[in-house]
Write an enzyme that holds these catalytic residues in place. Structure first.
Site, PDB file in Angstrom:
ATOM      1  N   ASN A  66       0.797  -1.219   0.000  1.00  0.00           N
ATOM      2  CA  ASN A  66       0.000   0.000   0.000  1.00  0.00           C
ATOM      3  C   ASN A  66       0.831   1.272   0.000  1.00  0.00           C
ATOM      4  OD1 ASN A  66      -2.432   1.817   0.755  1.00  0.00           O
ATOM      5  ND2 ASN A  66      -1.011   2.079   2.471  1.00  0.00           N
ATOM      6  N   TYR A 100       3.794   9.903 -11.736  1.00  0.00           N
ATOM      7  CA  TYR A 100       2.947   9.066 -10.874  1.00  0.00           C
ATOM      8  C   TYR A 100       2.225   8.009 -11.707  1.00  0.00           C
ATOM      9  CZ  TYR A 100      -0.725   7.759  -7.563  1.00  0.00           C
ATOM     10  OH  TYR A 100      -1.585   7.065  -6.745  1.00  0.00           O
TER      11      TYR A 100
END
Length: 247
Positions: free
Chosen positions: A90, A155
């Site tokens: 995560n 990203y």
């Protein structure tokens, strides 16, 4: 097969990175509520102070960009409990930058946290999972990694790599009974949105089919499904958790 809805992960051992806040915190709390022992990876011990004493919680201080951390984590798990059933990759970073303005340090940090860290954790975690002939790996991708967005090329590239990593690892690890899937959240109410003006927040919500920004628990619930035996024949999937968001 019947499942106990109050203990879908009873007897399971899980690793959750970035467990101190946001989606990672929600996943950690939900897994604990369903009976798992959770090795919650955080960069600072105080990030888990509110959960201190919770049954099944194993705080683990480490940085996913530290190349020694995955080895140290897996060796600890092997010596303490001897097995690993679930890995939730995560931990992640997101910074905006237009092409021509992306710095070298920004590239190194983003790829280190979002790509290299998860890859190394998969490599070390599967050493235990292969012995068991079972396991569930859950990577956090993003709707930006599947759809792209102007101003977020770096990203997007990092999360696109997570998508490709997930699909390839699923093929390689399926013969060992190890499932690999990814979640691709849309806009989720985390600290990343704290500085967003109310008007911008409302406009963003209106661009989502369900007309609301998602919550960390919305993502955690899908992670619980993938971690449990309910998803025992699900692998190589990129599951959007975005409320029909338009990017």
């Amino acid at each position: 097969m019947e499942f106990n809805s109050n203990g879908l992960l009873t007897g399971r051992v899980a690793v959750v990175t970035g467990a101190g806040r946001g989606i990672g915190r929600a996943v950690t709390e939900l897994f604990l509520a369903h009976g798992a022992q959770v090795y919650a990876v955080v960069r600072r011990a105080e990030a888990l102070e509110e959960l201190a004493g919770t049954e099944g919680l194993h705080p683990f201080v480490g940085d996913v960009t530290d190349e020694q951390m995955p080895k140290r984590l897996i060796q600890t798990i092997k010596s303490e409990v001897g097995r690993l059933d679930v890995l939730v990759n995560n931990a992640g970073v997101m910074t905006d930058a237009l092409l021509g303005m992306i710095g070298e340090q920004q590239i190194e940090t983003t790829l280190g946290v979002n790509v290299v860290g998860p890859l190394q954790l998969i490599q070390w975690s599967t050493r235990l999972m292969k012995r068991q002939q079972s396991g569930s790996i859950i990577n956090l991708a993003s709707i930006i990694g599947t759809q792209g967005k102007a101003g977020q090329v770096l990203y997007s590239a990092s999360k696109g790599a997570v998508v490709a990593m997930t699909r390839s690892a699923a093929k390689e690890l399926a013969p060992y009974g190890i499932r690999v899937n990814a979640l691709a959240p849309g806009m989720i109410q985390t600290e990343l949105l704290d500085g967003l003006p109310e008007a911008a927040r409302e406009a963003a919500a209106q661009a989502i089919g369900m007309k609301r920004i998602g919550t960390p628990d919305d993502v955690a619930q899908v992670a619980l499904f993938l971690a449990s035996d309910m998803a025992r024949y699900v692998t190589g999937q990129i599951i959007g958790v975005d409320g029909a968001m338009v990017v």
